[in-house]
Design an enzyme around this catalytic site. Structure first.
Site, PDB file in Angstrom:
ATOM      1  N   CYS A  71      31.442  37.463  35.665  1.00 29.97           N
ATOM      2  CA  CYS A  71      29.833  37.808  35.393  1.00 29.97           C
ATOM      3  C   CYS A  71      29.597  36.605  35.831  1.00 29.97           C
ATOM      4  O   CYS A  71      29.571  35.796  35.633  1.00 29.97           O
ATOM      5  CB  CYS A  71      30.278  38.076  33.877  1.00 29.97           C
ATOM      6  N   CYS A  74      27.259  34.543  33.437  1.00 27.94           N
ATOM      7  CA  CYS A  74      28.053  34.241  32.073  1.00 27.94           C
ATOM      8  C   CYS A  74      28.679  32.544  32.453  1.00 27.94           C
ATOM      9  O   CYS A  74      28.820  31.917  32.042  1.00 27.94           O
ATOM     10  CB  CYS A  74      29.164  34.995  32.063  1.00 27.94           C
TER      11      CYS A  74
END
Length: 148
Positions: A71, A74
């Site tokens: 991600c 993230c």
């Protein structure tokens, strides 16, 4: 003899529950079993077992970042989350759980997208925040929901 007020802090490394006097939270308490610092302002990586112990029983607020290595947002937020952890210690603990390694926890927590931040205290969820955020927003979010 007076009773000293204490909080339960679970070690993110070994899962041991530790009772720490509130008056000593800023003194760098360590786990009685493995010696890990419990409130050092660092982000700890959780596994399924320690996640459950910490989110269900710790006495201090715990903010968990549900993330995955693939991600982009993230990974982009990770340094901001680390800055927030330093700012909030020792009043709150910030932890991460890799949803790719522990999908059962993500399902149980109702995670629909990542990064997702969930704030816990005393065994219950206080609030959620979705998406990558700067450190200042993360700190404000925790303080808003914990009265700190």
């Amino acid at each position: 003899m007076a009773v000293t007020e204490a909080v339960k802090l679970t070690c993110p490394t070994c899962g041991q529950a530790n009772r720490v006097p509130v008056a000593r939270l800023s003194e760098g308490p360590k786990c009685g079993i493995c010696g890990t610092l419990l409130l050092d302002g660092q982000v700890a990586e959780l596994d399924a077992s320690t996640h459950d112990k910490i989110t269900r029983g710790d006495g201090l607020p715990v903010l968990v970042d549900y993330w995955a290595p693939w991600c982009g947002p993230c990974r982009m937020m990770a340094p901001e989350f680390a800055k927030a952890a330093k700012t909030l210690a020792p009043a709150a603990r910030l932890m991460k759980l890799n949803t790719e390694d522990h999908p059962e926890i993500a399902v149980r927590a109702g995670i629909r997208g990542i990064p997702a931040l969930i704030l816990y205290r005393g065994g219950r969820e206080l609030a959620r925040l979705a998406g990558a955020r700067p450190a200042a927003e993360i700190v404000a979010f925790v303080r808003q929901h914990t009265g700190g």
